[in-house]
Design an enzyme around this catalytic site. Structure first.
Site, PDB file in Angstrom:
ATOM      1  N   ASP A 382       0.853  -1.177   0.000  1.00 39.04           N
ATOM      2  CA  ASP A 382       0.000   0.000   0.000  1.00 39.04           C
ATOM      3  C   ASP A 382       0.894   1.234   0.000  1.00 39.04           C
ATOM      4  O   ASP A 382       2.070   1.165   0.367  1.00 39.04           O
ATOM      5  CB  ASP A 382      -0.887  -0.027   1.251  1.00 39.04           C
ATOM      6  CG  ASP A 382      -1.815   1.170   1.318  1.00 39.04           C
ATOM      7  OD1 ASP A 382      -2.299   1.603   0.269  1.00 39.04           O
ATOM      8  OD2 ASP A 382      -2.039   1.683   2.431  1.00 39.04           O
ATOM      9  N   ASP A 680      -2.131  -0.726   5.873  1.00 39.23           N
ATOM     10  CA  ASP A 680      -2.519  -0.208   7.184  1.00 39.23           C
ATOM     11  C   ASP A 680      -3.998   0.095   7.287  1.00 39.23           C
ATOM     12  O   ASP A 680      -4.504   0.378   8.363  1.00 39.23           O
ATOM     13  CB  ASP A 680      -1.735   1.068   7.510  1.00 39.23           C
ATOM     14  CG  ASP A 680      -2.108   2.234   6.601  1.00 39.23           C
ATOM     15  OD1 ASP A 680      -2.550   1.971   5.453  1.00 39.23           O
ATOM     16  OD2 ASP A 680      -1.959   3.395   7.021  1.00 39.23           O
ATOM     17  N   ASP A 684      -7.191  -2.744   2.982  1.00 40.55           N
ATOM     18  CA  ASP A 684      -6.107  -3.695   2.717  1.00 40.55           C
ATOM     19  C   ASP A 684      -6.400  -5.078   3.299  1.00 40.55           C
ATOM     20  O   ASP A 684      -5.671  -6.035   3.022  1.00 40.55           O
ATOM     21  CB  ASP A 684      -4.789  -3.181   3.319  1.00 40.55           C
ATOM     22  CG  ASP A 684      -4.373  -1.839   2.720  1.00 40.55           C
ATOM     23  OD1 ASP A 684      -4.437  -1.707   1.491  1.00 40.55           O
ATOM     24  OD2 ASP A 684      -3.994  -0.936   3.485  1.00 40.55           O
TER      25      ASP A 684
END
Length: 972
Positions: A382, A680, A684
């Protein structure tokens, strides 16, 4: 389809319908479309159906509230299921190797304890009990480690414990626990709050939510009525960036969007690549031992009866005892074939690595994931919060003159007479404030842009609280999407007022007629000066910076209409423009370079727009000149075959949804990749769960991300993943080192026992007790010695092994078979010519096949293993077997302790160990014979064998390959 609830008079009874009137027997859900909300009369119609009120909220009736909680559920998520220690032990005992050991141990105890199947029933049970003891140790160590991991994870989750929220009930504002929120409550939301339920907007002022943790979109979402063009729906787990207002709670706990995502992540995990390989190895070893045992029976039993026939000996009941001994010998060979120390070596390596990783801020929730990370071939990362800090920061600006870097010296680059104007303008024209965040840290809370500006003025030594408390603010002009600016009017005294304005840089610049030159003097805004600022704004925008224009102007009372909704924002003085960006974590570029060095491909998957993603990826070192970037909508339209063709060069996936990221991980796994995922946010979660190993951020990560991950980065440091890669490779190497050592012993012991039984008097030259020492005690110590080597940077200088790479590589087979062949030659020479050889060298009169002769064979066998243990420290073709040996003092200690135990075993064992005391000269011959393993190992490593590891790179110089089938992919 949206679900609404129609109640009868009793709150405890309800009927559930969708908008079309169909019975759905479900709880209330957040409408997915604002039009659905309008179809039931908007928020007022929804409140009526929920038996609530948009102004007064729920009534304070204890029975009604309790009944409502039973009907719609409580705003509480059940604790993650925590397995008992007994359950974990039971699961551990499902390991195939342990099952084989348990069966062998039980058979050994039974046969060793029976008079007719054991020469000495008083001691015959010892071997089986010792094997069970080894199984118990492995089970306890593994189970306790996994049990402690559960407790550590629950401690980590306490950071999101109970907090107080404001609601309106019976027309009064009150404070309640977040756990007591109910469907139908009117919840007050304010800047910095985490939305704790799903809901619908009632009313408010300039509410903007950060929904990136759910949707992946970094752009803030404005909340309001759909008729005004705003989004009326609140999503649980998102953050209120700015503004305040009220919302109607529509779903709580497990029925909210955040709750459903969390609950969906509680699924069974699949076996790791190592577990699969060890399972296959256990099957093969079991078949090898069983084959040797069957071969023994097929040869020795017919030979026994033929010998009876030749010697004309009648078959009596004593023959049954002899046949039983042969069967026991066959079972012993099966026991010897199984590497008893392997489960312990794996457990020690994983537990040791897990403990060390925890000290390096990697909280490992799943012990097996320690090793899995070492085999990772690709990392899908990410952007926001992982590669970047998720904290907007002023990184450049043009105030009086251009500055491209912002540090503690920035104030010296700006004329001193401008400092107070900059500081006052930013501190007063802002709604952000400093407070304790949900992570327990003291930081600025509010709009990310305003937080970045407040951090910027801290470089001038300013205290925003002091400035706000000592200033006389007359009026605020809030930010709106149409105005694209906000302003504050401050009374200076003597009838003078000052207006501070900030907003979209091009709009603020267009309203300015003057500016500050390099010396801090006010000048008229000519075409040249305006062009310079426009070029700066365009340059910052191209560099994906968010540009904010700052301006001010002084007025007297006659020039101001305090009743007007708009500020007098013409003929302003342009203070300057600043560029804001979510900065890259400082450790990321070096960490990405280390991953490239290790042959691991890093891919960025983000909800941001393509230009921003490309820019960040280049700065991180992720995007190369021949890399491919895709956007989520295009990725969604592609077929699996089309995705597979583009995968080799796909490095950036922008504007991606959680399902896009999950699909990418799925395609990579299908291609045979070992996939690691970092993230985070709640969005995700699906990808973190699907990956072979998921990394979440322990500080800024959401509860969903942490729950879905295998490893939690307690310091949010991307470089910690490199340490995890090092430890993972080191753990895998430790297991391979032990296998290289253990299988050599097992091959030699099985063949010696087999040949000894077939060619000799029906008994192996290595007794059961001696084999027990070699297979249990010595191997257990070797497991500790070889499994505790610390990692070194050299582990990054090789490509990943790939999911389908064999557990035992070609070089390992070379060393195993080479050492085994040498040891077999030595053992058979000593078995058939040993007594004669010793008598010639030592001038003794050692009888052939006597206890002293067999003691020398056994002692030599042990020292061959001891020196081969040093050889086993090295995998591959490295010639220096002593490299880094002093980094592991435990290895040296265990090695000498093993020698000490061997001396005691031989010298004082006597009849119990079938050994006799040896002379110094005899000890010397045994040691010198064992030392020969070292030069042999050196010569074996000179044989040029290259492991079939797949070299892969995303650089333009090479064509990327995949470990499962390189012909499946084409270069893009």
């Amino acid at each position: 389809m949206s679900i609404i609830i129609s109640h009868v008079e009793d709150y405890g009874l309800h009927e559930v319908y969708d908008i079309n009137g169909n019975d759905l027997q479900d709880l209330v859900n957040l409408p997915k479309d604002p039009k659905q909300l309008e179809a039931i009369g908007g928020v007022n119609g929804l409140a009526q159906k929920l038996r609530s009120s948009t102004t007064d909220g729920l009534q304070k009736n204890a029975n009604a509230l309790s009944s409502r909680a039973e009907t719609f559920g409580k705003n509480v998520l059940p604790d993650p299921p925590m397995d008992s220690l007994f359950t974990i032990m039971k699961d551990t005992l499902k390991d195939e190797t342990l099952i084989i050991l348990i069966i062998a141990a039980v058979v050994s105890i039974i046969l060793g304890s029976i008079k007719y199947t054991s020469e000495n029933p008083k001691t015959g049970w010892i071997e089986g009990v010792a094997i069970l003891f080894a199984v118990i140790i492995v089970t306890i160590v593994t189970s306790i480690n996994n049990f402690k991991n559960q407790q550590r994870f629950q401690d980590l989750n306490k950071k999101s414990s109970d907090r107080q929220v404001k609601v309106v009930r019976a027309g009064e504002q009150c404070v309640i626990s977040v756990f007591n929120l109910l469907v139908g409550d009117v919840l007050m939301v304010d800047t910095g709050d985490i939305v704790c339920t799903d809901g619908v907007f009632i009313d408010g002022h300039s509410i903007v939510c950060d929904e990136s943790s759910i949707t992946g979109e970094s752009n803030p979402i404005k909340k309001g009525h759909d008729s005004q063009g705003f989004d009326p729906l609140f999503i649980s787990g998102t953050i209120v960036q700015e503004g305040f207002g009220k919302m109607m709670v529509t779903a709580v706990g497990v029925n909210s969007i955040n709750g459903k995502i969390l609950m969906s992540l509680r699924t069974e995990t699949e076996d790791t690549p190592l577990q699969e390989k060890l399972g296959e190895l256990a099957d093969r070893i079991g078949k090898f031992g069983l084959g040797a045992a069957v071969l023994l029976l097929l040869i020795v039993i017919p030979k026994y009866f033929l010998q009876l026939k030749v010697d004309d000996i009648p078959i009596t009941t004593e023959c049954l005892s002899d046949i039983t001994k042969i069967v026991v010998s066959a079972i012993t060979i099966v026991v010897v074939a199984v590497p008893e120390g392997l489960p312990l070596a794996v457990t020690v390596a994983l537990a040791y690595g897990m403990l060390k990783m925890y000290k390096e801020n990697n909280l490992v929730r799943n012990m097996a994931s320690c090793e899995t990370m070492g085999g990772a071939t690709t990392i899908c990362s990410d952007k926001t919060g992982t590669l970047t800090t998720n904290q907007m920061t002023v990184v450049a600006g043009h105030i009086s003159k251009l500055f491209e870097n912002v540090d503690h010296n920035v104030k010296h680059n700006i004329p001193a007479q401008l400092h107070s104007i900059i500081v006052d303008g930013i501190c007063l024209n802002s709604n952000a404030y400093e407070g304790v965040s949900t992570t327990g840290r003291t930081e600025f809370i509010g709009s990310k842009t305003e937080c970045a500006l407040l951090k910027f003025v801290q470089l001038f030594g300013a205290d925003y609280q002091t400035i706000r408390s000592t200033s006389n603010i007359k009026k605020l002009y809030p930010f709106t999407s149409t105005r694209k600016r906000m302003a504050v009017l401050v009374e200076l005294g003597n009838g003078r007022y000052r207006l501070y304005v900030k907003g979209a840089s091009e709009i603020i610049l267009g309203r300015c007629s003057t500016y500050f030159d390099e010396n801090g003097n006010v000048q008229q805004m000519g075409n040249d000066a305006r062009r310079i600022y426009e070029d700066t704004i365009n340059r910052f925008a191209t560099d994906t910076l968010r540009t904010i224009g700052l301006a001010y102007s002084d007025f007297d009372l006659s020039q101001i209409d305090l009743e007007s909704a708009d500020e007098p924002s013409q003929n302003l003085c342009f203070i300057g423009v600043v560029g804001i960006r979510d900065p890259i974590r400082p450790e990321v570029p070096h960490a990405v370079a280390q991953f490239k060095r290790a042959g691991v491909i890093v891919r960025m998957v983000t909800g941001d727009n393509l230009i921003t993603a490309q820019n960040i990826a280049k700065k991180c070192g992720i995007l190369s000149s021949n890399g491919v970037c895709l956007e989520g909508p295009e990725f969604q339209r592609m077929t699996n075959d089309e995705i597979d063709r583009v995968l080799p060069r796909l490095q950036v996936l922008a504007r991606s949804s959680p399902l896009d990221k999950r699909r990418l991980v799925e395609r990579l796994k299908e291609a045979g990749e070992i996939v690691a995922v970092t993230g985070d946010g709640t969005n995700d979660g699906p990808a973190l769960k699907m990956a072979h190993v998921g990394f979440s951020m322990g500080v800024t990560g959401t509860e969903v991300a942490i729950a879905a991950s295998d490893v939690v980065l307690l310091d949010d440091n991307f470089a910690s993943i490199v340490r995890a890669l090092l430890w993972g490779r080191n753990i895998y190497d430790s297991i391979c080192k032990f296998l290289q050592f253990q299988l050599t012993i097992n091959i030699v012991a099985v063949i010696v026992a087999l040949v000894g039984n077939i060619s000799g008097n029906g008994e192996s030259p290595l007794t059961v007790i001696q084999l027990l020492w070699v297979n249990l005690i010595m191997d257990t110590l070797a497991a500790l010695a070889l499994a505790t080597d610390p990692p070194h940077e050299g582990l990054l200088d090789r490509p990943p092994r790939g999911k389908d790479a064999p557990l035992i590589s070609r070089t390992m087979w070379r060393d195993i078979l080479g050492q085994a062949a040498f040891q077999l030659c030595v053992q058979f020479f000593l078995l058939y010519r040993g007594a004669e050889f010793y008598n010639n060298i030592l001038g003794t009169d050692m009888p052939d096949n006597g206890v002293e002769h067999y003691t020398m064979i056994f002692n030599t066998f042990v020292f061959l293993q001891l020196f081969n243990e040093i050889n086993s420290r090295v995998l591959g073709n490295s010639l220096n077997i002593f490299k880094h040996i002093f980094n592991n003092p435990l290895f040296i200690i265990i090695w000498f302790v093993t020698i000490g135990i061997q001396i005691v075993f031989v010298t004082f064992g006597g009849e119990a160990t079938a050994t006799v005391k040896l002379s110094i000269a005899e000890w010397g011959i045994c040691v010198l014979t064992g030392v020969m393993s070292l030069p042999l190992g050196f010569l074996l490593r000179l044989i040029p064998i290259k492991n079939a590891q797949v070299e892969r790179s995303m650089d333009s110089e090479s064509t990327p390959l995949f470990s499962k089938s390189s012909t499946r992919y084409s270069e893009v």
